[in-house]
Design a protein around this motif. Sequence first.
Motif, PDB file in Angstrom:
ATOM      1  N   TRP A  40      50.218  66.191  32.291  1.00 55.32           N
ATOM      2  CA  TRP A  40      49.643  64.977  32.900  1.00 55.32           C
ATOM      3  C   TRP A  40      49.423  63.890  31.848  1.00 55.32           C
ATOM      4  N   PHE A  41      49.011  64.320  30.642  1.00 53.42           N
ATOM      5  CA  PHE A  41      48.788  63.340  29.564  1.00 53.42           C
ATOM      6  C   PHE A  41      50.087  62.593  29.266  1.00 53.42           C
ATOM      7  N   LEU A  42      51.201  63.336  29.197  1.00 55.80           N
ATOM      8  CA  LEU A  42      52.487  62.692  28.891  1.00 55.80           C
ATOM      9  C   LEU A  42      52.831  61.645  29.951  1.00 55.80           C
ATOM     10  N   VAL A  43      52.601  62.008  31.217  1.00 55.43           N
ATOM     11  CA  VAL A  43      52.920  61.063  32.307  1.00 55.43           C
ATOM     12  C   VAL A  43      52.005  59.833  32.209  1.00 55.43           C
ATOM     13  N   LEU A  44      50.707  60.088  32.015  1.00 57.54           N
ATOM     14  CA  LEU A  44      49.764  58.966  31.962  1.00 57.54           C
ATOM     15  C   LEU A  44      50.015  58.086  30.738  1.00 57.54           C
ATOM     16  N   PHE A  45      50.439  58.705  29.635  1.00 61.02           N
ATOM     17  CA  PHE A  45      50.721  57.931  28.420  1.00 61.02           C
ATOM     18  C   PHE A  45      51.874  56.956  28.681  1.00 61.02           C
ATOM     19  N   VAL A  46      52.869  57.441  29.413  1.00 58.07           N
ATOM     20  CA  VAL A  46      54.019  56.588  29.726  1.00 58.07           C
ATOM     21  C   VAL A  46      53.576  55.415  30.612  1.00 58.07           C
ATOM     22  N   VAL A  47      52.722  55.709  31.577  1.00 60.10           N
ATOM     23  CA  VAL A  47      52.228  54.633  32.451  1.00 60.10           C
ATOM     24  C   VAL A  47      51.410  53.644  31.606  1.00 60.10           C
ATOM     25  N   ALA A  48      50.616  54.183  30.658  1.00 62.37           N
ATOM     26  CA  ALA A  48      49.812  53.312  29.793  1.00 62.37           C
ATOM     27  C   ALA A  48      50.722  52.420  28.948  1.00 62.37           C
ATOM     28  N   LEU A  82      61.858  65.344  30.636  1.00 62.33           N
ATOM     29  CA  LEU A  82      61.525  66.008  29.372  1.00 62.33           C
ATOM     30  C   LEU A  82      60.525  67.138  29.604  1.00 62.33           C
ATOM     31  N   ILE A  83      59.595  66.920  30.531  1.00 58.85           N
ATOM     32  CA  ILE A  83      58.643  68.002  30.864  1.00 58.85           C
ATOM     33  C   ILE A  83      59.418  69.205  31.421  1.00 58.85           C
ATOM     34  N   GLN A  84      60.484  68.916  32.195  1.00 59.39           N
ATOM     35  CA  GLN A  84      61.345  70.003  32.697  1.00 59.39           C
ATOM     36  C   GLN A  84      61.877  70.860  31.554  1.00 59.39           C
ATOM     37  N   PHE A 213      56.441  57.912  20.464  1.00 58.73           N
ATOM     38  CA  PHE A 213      56.246  58.790  21.626  1.00 58.73           C
ATOM     39  C   PHE A 213      57.581  59.297  22.167  1.00 58.73           C
ATOM     40  N   TRP A 214      58.515  58.347  22.433  1.00 58.65           N
ATOM     41  CA  TRP A 214      59.772  58.767  23.059  1.00 58.65           C
ATOM     42  C   TRP A 214      60.615  59.610  22.122  1.00 58.65           C
ATOM     43  N   TRP A 215      60.761  59.169  20.864  1.00 61.89           N
ATOM     44  CA  TRP A 215      61.569  59.970  19.932  1.00 61.89           C
ATOM     45  C   TRP A 215      60.928  61.337  19.734  1.00 61.89           C
ATOM     46  N   GLY A 216      59.585  61.320  19.593  1.00 59.43           N
ATOM     47  CA  GLY A 216      58.858  62.577  19.358  1.00 59.43           C
ATOM     48  C   GLY A 216      59.029  63.529  20.522  1.00 59.43           C
ATOM     49  N   THR A 217      58.919  63.006  21.757  1.00 59.92           N
ATOM     50  CA  THR A 217      58.996  63.894  22.917  1.00 59.92           C
ATOM     51  C   THR A 217      60.422  64.423  23.105  1.00 59.92           C
ATOM     52  N   TYR A 218      61.411  63.550  22.915  1.00 57.96           N
ATOM     53  CA  TYR A 218      62.814  64.030  22.995  1.00 57.96           C
ATOM     54  C   TYR A 218      63.064  65.114  21.956  1.00 57.96           C
TER      55      TYR A 218
END
Length: 472
Positions: A40-48, A82-84, A213-218
């Motif tokens: 949920w944090f990842l999703v909310l961070f993206v919205v933020a 990415l969560i998948q 965030f994006w590079w790190g999560t990928y």
Amino acid sequence: MSILTVSEQSLRAKGVSAPTRDPRRSVPASWRDVTAGVGWFLVLFVVALWVAGGGLSAFGSLGESMTNLGRLTGLVASVLLLIQMFLIARIPLVEQAWGQDELMRVHRLVGFTSFNLMLAHIVLTIVGYNTGLGFIGTFLDQVLNAPGMLLALGGTVALIMIVVTSLRRVRTRLRYESWHLLHLYAYLGAGLALPHQLWTGADFLSSPAATVFWWGTYAASLAAVVTFRVVVPLVRSRRHRLVVSDVVAESPTVTSVVLTGRALDRLPVRAGQFFTWRFLDGAGWTRGHPYSLSAAPDGRRLRITAEAAGDGSSCLTGLRPGTGVLIEGPYGRLHAGVKTQRRTLLVGAGIGITPLRALLEDLPPGPDETVVIYRVGSRDDMILRDELLELAAAKGARLVAVVGHRNPERHSWLPVEAGALGDAEALARIVPDIAQRDVFICGAPRWMQIVAAAAREAGAPDEAIHQERFAW
Ligand SMILES: Cc1cc2nc3c(=O)[nH]c(=O)nc-3n(C[C@H](O)[C@H](O)[C@H](O)COP(=O)(O)OP(=O)(O)OC[C@H]3O[C@@H](n4cnc5c(N)ncnc54)[C@H](O)[C@@H]3O)c2cc1C
């Protein structure tokens, strides 16, 4: 209905001691909330990030609003994709906190949500851009002229193929192997979407926080998949060098395979868990099959027992001693470490008895501490019957075989011979203290659902019901 019972009386005489709590460590149930919180944090961070990038103030004309919403749906679709990856990476903490069945359910939910948002992203963005060429014209213009869009189109086609083949009606018509092979294109889909996010996605690079965030999560999702699906299984297989040591025909359709290897006492596996096995016996070794251990690991040998269901499982009878094996795992939460109560009820049907047989071996002894309900069509169908009887007697467990044919009139875990007896009523009669027991269930998926519902109705708390389906 015919019921065969090994009573606890004989065991009282043996003076079996009272059970103690399993001392071995297992992942606490709270990890489920922690890992869900990270998602949920990842999703909310993206919205933020979208809000910080002016998302809330970018609603103007219809076109601008559509484009803006298209950005948001695209970003959330990406992070869900990415969560998948994290969900299927078999990260031990995640896998042990959720268990395979629950992970697969969440994987399906997140996958379809991500896909729907991706479609919304495509439609909203094209309508929003409105280059005056119409929907198809704008679509083609974007695909042909915007950087990275041809690759993104390739990724989208791969993801559409996966979603279509995962629809229940389509999936049941495909061989498991074909479906699984097609599913691997998800990695391609996620990979091909990346360049268009980098080249055209302002949100991807809008701030140092967004870029990190994006590079790190990928990078983290890729590292998780490579580490836990490739490196750890290879290292583990190499370290333990498992080989087939014996093949035993349990019945005309059921075979046990005994395996030995090096330092098996250091293999972190518990009775009731399963591995994905690849037998190195020639063509077809690349196709892994999940089988549960049918005996508690003793540090020297492992054993699986499988029913011939198709090509892969039928080949087990022909395995030669000395055949090498690659393993992925151990996986699954059907083990004593997840227990929440002192007493236990094991309910299995058909071949689903195998992990429960291993689990029984691992549970503490004591008169009636464990009750095993074994649902079979006929007595001859009882797999590992003699072992079960002996083990039940040694443990002080009560073994109740519920024998008879399926009821064609109603969905019930009971045989037709049980007549009008209710599902929960029957469970409560066999195990009056079911509310004070952990209930472990294994068998055909539909049958398991009925047993779980009956157990709940009979008073078993949700957190005390543990299930392992033999199909995904
Ligand atoms: C967690 C788990 C534990 C299992 N433990 C046992 C066990 O101890 N004993 C036993 O007899 N069976 C077990 N199974 C079922 C067993 O994995 C399948 O019967 C076997 O893989 C069938 O392969 P096949 O090539 O013989 O048949 P196929 O004709 O290829 O498949 C028959 C059905 O088995 C399922 N299946 C096939 N391959 C896989 C796979 N790689 N992953 C998941 N499902 C698959 C599919 O639903 C498919 O429709 C288990 C399944 C799971 C998911």
